[in-house]
Write a protein that holds these residues in place. Structure first.
Motif, PDB file in Angstrom:
ATOM      1  N   LEU A   7      40.743  35.996  87.817  1.00 32.45           N
ATOM      2  CA  LEU A   7      41.936  35.436  87.164  1.00 32.45           C
ATOM      3  C   LEU A   7      42.677  36.508  86.371  1.00 32.45           C
ATOM      4  O   LEU A   7      43.905  36.600  86.424  1.00 32.45           O
ATOM      5  CB  LEU A   7      41.549  34.277  86.238  1.00 32.45           C
ATOM      6  CG  LEU A   7      41.216  32.950  86.915  1.00 32.45           C
ATOM      7  CD1 LEU A   7      40.652  31.972  85.895  1.00 32.45           C
ATOM      8  CD2 LEU A   7      42.458  32.354  87.582  1.00 32.45           C
ATOM      9  N   ALA A   8      41.920  37.323  85.622  1.00 36.50           N
ATOM     10  CA  ALA A   8      42.557  38.376  84.835  1.00 36.50           C
ATOM     11  C   ALA A   8      43.210  39.416  85.742  1.00 36.50           C
ATOM     12  O   ALA A   8      44.334  39.879  85.474  1.00 36.50           O
ATOM     13  CB  ALA A   8      41.526  39.038  83.916  1.00 36.50           C
ATOM     14  N   LEU A   9      42.534  39.783  86.840  1.00 34.72           N
ATOM     15  CA  LEU A   9      43.118  40.738  87.785  1.00 34.72           C
ATOM     16  C   LEU A   9      44.346  40.144  88.467  1.00 34.72           C
ATOM     17  O   LEU A   9      45.327  40.845  88.721  1.00 34.72           O
ATOM     18  CB  LEU A   9      42.069  41.145  88.824  1.00 34.72           C
ATOM     19  CG  LEU A   9      42.417  42.342  89.712  1.00 34.72           C
ATOM     20  CD1 LEU A   9      42.670  43.595  88.879  1.00 34.72           C
ATOM     21  CD2 LEU A   9      41.297  42.596  90.729  1.00 34.72           C
ATOM     22  N   ALA A  10      44.294  38.843  88.729  1.00 34.02           N
ATOM     23  CA  ALA A  10      45.474  38.159  89.272  1.00 34.02           C
ATOM     24  C   ALA A  10      46.630  38.230  88.288  1.00 34.02           C
ATOM     25  O   ALA A  10      47.793  38.363  88.695  1.00 34.02           O
ATOM     26  CB  ALA A  10      45.137  36.706  89.604  1.00 34.02           C
ATOM     27  N   GLY A  11      46.325  38.164  86.989  1.00 33.91           N
ATOM     28  CA  GLY A  11      47.366  38.313  85.976  1.00 33.91           C
ATOM     29  C   GLY A  11      48.018  39.682  86.038  1.00 33.91           C
ATOM     30  O   GLY A  11      49.245  39.814  85.901  1.00 33.91           O
ATOM     31  N   VAL A  12      47.198  40.716  86.263  1.00 38.06           N
ATOM     32  CA  VAL A  12      47.731  42.074  86.434  1.00 38.06           C
ATOM     33  C   VAL A  12      48.677  42.120  87.627  1.00 38.06           C
ATOM     34  O   VAL A  12      49.819  42.592  87.525  1.00 38.06           O
ATOM     35  CB  VAL A  12      46.591  43.099  86.634  1.00 38.06           C
ATOM     36  CG1 VAL A  12      47.161  44.476  86.969  1.00 38.06           C
ATOM     37  CG2 VAL A  12      45.693  43.167  85.409  1.00 38.06           C
ATOM     38  N   ASN A  54      47.083  27.528  82.678  1.00 32.56           N
ATOM     39  CA  ASN A  54      46.007  27.017  83.531  1.00 32.56           C
ATOM     40  C   ASN A  54      45.956  27.905  84.776  1.00 32.56           C
ATOM     41  O   ASN A  54      46.717  28.868  84.879  1.00 32.56           O
ATOM     42  CB  ASN A  54      46.234  25.529  83.893  1.00 32.56           C
ATOM     43  CG  ASN A  54      47.634  25.280  84.421  1.00 32.56           C
ATOM     44  OD1 ASN A  54      48.181  26.089  85.173  1.00 32.56           O
ATOM     45  ND2 ASN A  54      48.241  24.174  84.029  1.00 32.56           N
ATOM     46  N   VAL A  55      45.069  27.591  85.697  1.00 37.96           N
ATOM     47  CA  VAL A  55      44.949  28.422  86.897  1.00 37.96           C
ATOM     48  C   VAL A  55      46.264  28.455  87.674  1.00 37.96           C
ATOM     49  O   VAL A  55      46.648  29.497  88.234  1.00 37.96           O
ATOM     50  CB  VAL A  55      43.794  27.922  87.797  1.00 37.96           C
ATOM     51  CG1 VAL A  55      43.738  28.703  89.108  1.00 37.96           C
ATOM     52  CG2 VAL A  55      42.454  28.036  87.065  1.00 37.96           C
ATOM     53  N   ARG A  60      50.778  32.857  91.681  1.00 36.63           N
ATOM     54  CA  ARG A  60      51.490  33.969  92.339  1.00 36.63           C
ATOM     55  C   ARG A  60      50.594  35.206  92.378  1.00 36.63           C
ATOM     56  O   ARG A  60      50.537  35.932  93.383  1.00 36.63           O
ATOM     57  CB  ARG A  60      52.791  34.260  91.602  1.00 36.63           C
ATOM     58  CG  ARG A  60      53.563  35.500  92.096  1.00 36.63           C
ATOM     59  CD  ARG A  60      54.040  35.292  93.531  1.00 36.63           C
ATOM     60  NE  ARG A  60      54.703  36.471  94.058  1.00 36.63           N
ATOM     61  CZ  ARG A  60      56.014  36.601  94.207  1.00 36.63           C
ATOM     62  NH1 ARG A  60      56.820  35.626  93.824  1.00 36.63           N
ATOM     63  NH2 ARG A  60      56.530  37.685  94.730  1.00 36.63           N
ATOM     64  N   GLY A  61      49.882  35.458  91.286  1.00 37.57           N
ATOM     65  CA  GLY A  61      48.986  36.599  91.226  1.00 37.57           C
ATOM     66  C   GLY A  61      47.801  36.465  92.157  1.00 37.57           C
ATOM     67  O   GLY A  61      47.369  37.446  92.778  1.00 37.57           O
ATOM     68  N   LEU A  62      47.260  35.274  92.282  1.00 35.78           N
ATOM     69  CA  LEU A  62      46.139  35.034  93.191  1.00 35.78           C
ATOM     70  C   LEU A  62      46.565  35.264  94.641  1.00 35.78           C
ATOM     71  O   LEU A  62      45.839  35.890  95.420  1.00 35.78           O
ATOM     72  CB  LEU A  62      45.594  33.617  93.011  1.00 35.78           C
ATOM     73  CG  LEU A  62      44.855  33.342  91.695  1.00 35.78           C
ATOM     74  CD1 LEU A  62      44.655  31.835  91.492  1.00 35.78           C
ATOM     75  CD2 LEU A  62      43.506  34.068  91.660  1.00 35.78           C
ATOM     76  N   ARG A  63      47.749  34.774  94.995  1.00 37.85           N
ATOM     77  CA  ARG A  63      48.258  35.011  96.356  1.00 37.85           C
ATOM     78  C   ARG A  63      48.477  36.500  96.607  1.00 37.85           C
ATOM     79  O   ARG A  63      48.183  37.019  97.692  1.00 37.85           O
ATOM     80  CB  ARG A  63      49.571  34.239  96.577  1.00 37.85           C
ATOM     81  CG  ARG A  63      49.389  32.742  96.780  1.00 37.85           C
ATOM     82  CD  ARG A  63      50.620  32.101  97.390  1.00 37.85           C
ATOM     83  NE  ARG A  63      51.781  32.229  96.519  1.00 37.85           N
ATOM     84  CZ  ARG A  63      52.135  31.321  95.596  1.00 37.85           C
ATOM     85  NH1 ARG A  63      51.400  30.240  95.423  1.00 37.85           N
ATOM     86  NH2 ARG A  63      53.200  31.506  94.866  1.00 37.85           N
ATOM     87  N   THR A  64      48.987  37.187  95.593  1.00 39.84           N
ATOM     88  CA  THR A  64      49.201  38.629  95.720  1.00 39.84           C
ATOM     89  C   THR A  64      47.880  39.352  95.914  1.00 39.84           C
ATOM     90  O   THR A  64      47.776  40.266  96.748  1.00 39.84           O
ATOM     91  CB  THR A  64      49.922  39.167  94.470  1.00 39.84           C
ATOM     92  OG1 THR A  64      51.167  38.480  94.300  1.00 39.84           O
ATOM     93  CG2 THR A  64      50.201  40.662  94.593  1.00 39.84           C
ATOM     94  N   LEU A  65      46.852  38.947  95.171  1.00 37.96           N
ATOM     95  CA  LEU A  65      45.530  39.553  95.325  1.00 37.96           C
ATOM     96  C   LEU A  65      45.007  39.389  96.746  1.00 37.96           C
ATOM     97  O   LEU A  65      44.507  40.341  97.344  1.00 37.96           O
ATOM     98  CB  LEU A  65      44.529  38.900  94.356  1.00 37.96           C
ATOM     99  CG  LEU A  65      44.291  39.548  93.001  1.00 37.96           C
ATOM    100  CD1 LEU A  65      43.130  38.846  92.301  1.00 37.96           C
ATOM    101  CD2 LEU A  65      44.013  41.032  93.121  1.00 37.96           C
ATOM    102  N   VAL A  66      45.093  38.187  97.276  1.00 42.80           N
ATOM    103  CA  VAL A  66      44.626  37.931  98.641  1.00 42.80           C
ATOM    104  C   VAL A  66      45.349  38.861  99.614  1.00 42.80           C
ATOM    105  O   VAL A  66      44.730  39.494 100.480  1.00 42.80           O
ATOM    106  CB  VAL A  66      44.841  36.454  99.030  1.00 42.80           C
ATOM    107  CG1 VAL A  66      44.574  36.245 100.517  1.00 42.80           C
ATOM    108  CG2 VAL A  66      43.937  35.543  98.195  1.00 42.80           C
ATOM    109  N   ASN A  67      46.678  38.963  99.461  1.00 42.67           N
ATOM    110  CA  ASN A  67      47.462  39.819 100.356  1.00 42.67           C
ATOM    111  C   ASN A  67      47.085  41.291 100.215  1.00 42.67           C
ATOM    112  O   ASN A  67      47.050  42.029 101.200  1.00 42.67           O
ATOM    113  CB  ASN A  67      48.957  39.651 100.075  1.00 42.67           C
ATOM    114  CG  ASN A  67      49.483  38.299 100.521  1.00 42.67           C
ATOM    115  OD1 ASN A  67      48.885  37.658 101.384  1.00 42.67           O
ATOM    116  ND2 ASN A  67      50.578  37.849  99.935  1.00 42.67           N
TER     117      ASN A  67
END
Length: 208
Positions: A7-12, A54-55, A60-67
């Motif tokens: 979650l924190a990395l997704a925030g980055v 919340n999550v 947007r960050g989680l989707r970016t991480l996956v990509n």
């Protein structure tokens, strides 16, 4: 790697993805932008998800991480910016005087948030000025490339810098949770798997 670190990395990566989108398109995901700016001011949240509301706030960050961890969908510019933000946070952590100035500036900006609302241009301008006078003085500097016409508009540049400030805030959180740069190199597949799970759970919770 665990869900909190993801979650924190997704925030980055949400912050740098927003900065990249603003620089190239002159617009961004406004829901994600509001959540990222909100994270700058949530210093004492009881949970990592709560830092973003919340999550769903960091979807947007989680989707970016996956990509970013799928070779065929990786955006080299976004990955480079994300890694630079993580390195910049390490430089910041060693500069206690600058940390104090950053904290004071965020407290001052909080008063503007209470008066204008978090997405008001005055708030973006204050956060951008804070970024320019603190984080921009450190190395490495985050290099943002984009459409010159968008990068010549002060209001848009303010939002780019505010997004990068939010990314650094998440980088601080990531490191506090035990995140290290080698995790990016060796735990990419696990990170993407956890991000997908968080995305699915967030979609179910929000009904879409």
């Amino acid at each position: 790697m665990n869900e909190e670190r993801v979650l924190a990395l997704a925030g980055v990566f949400q912050g740098v993805a927003l900065a990249h989108q603003l620089a190239n398109e002159g617009r961004c995901d406004e829901v994600a932008y509001e959540a990222s700016l909100g994270s700058v001011f949530r210093i004492d949240s009881d949970t990592v998800a709560g830092v973003y509301g919340n999550v769903a706030g960091v979807r947007r960050g989680l989707r970016t991480l996956v990509n970013q961890f799928e070779e065929q969908t990786r955006d080299v510019a976004v990955m480079r910016m994300g890694v630079t933000v993580l390195r910049l946070e390490r430089s910041l952590s060693r500069n206690h005087a600058l940390l104090d100035r950053l904290h004071e500036g965020i407290v001052a900006a909080q008063r503007q948030v209470e008066h204008f609302g978090i997405t008001h241009p005055n708030v973006s301008a204050r956060l951008a000025e804070l970024y320019a006078t603190t984080l921009s003085t450190l190395k490495p500097r985050v290099m943002v490339t984009g459409n010159p016409s968008h990068l010549q508009q002060k209001a848009n540049v303010d939002r780019v810098r505010a997004s990068l400030l939010a990314a650094v805030r998440s980088a601080v959180l990531w490191h506090q949770l035990g995140g290290r740069q080698w995790h990016m190199l060796f735990q990419g597949k696990q990170t993407a798997m956890l991000a997908r799970g968080l995305l699915t759970g967030s979609t179910l919770d929000n009904g879409f």
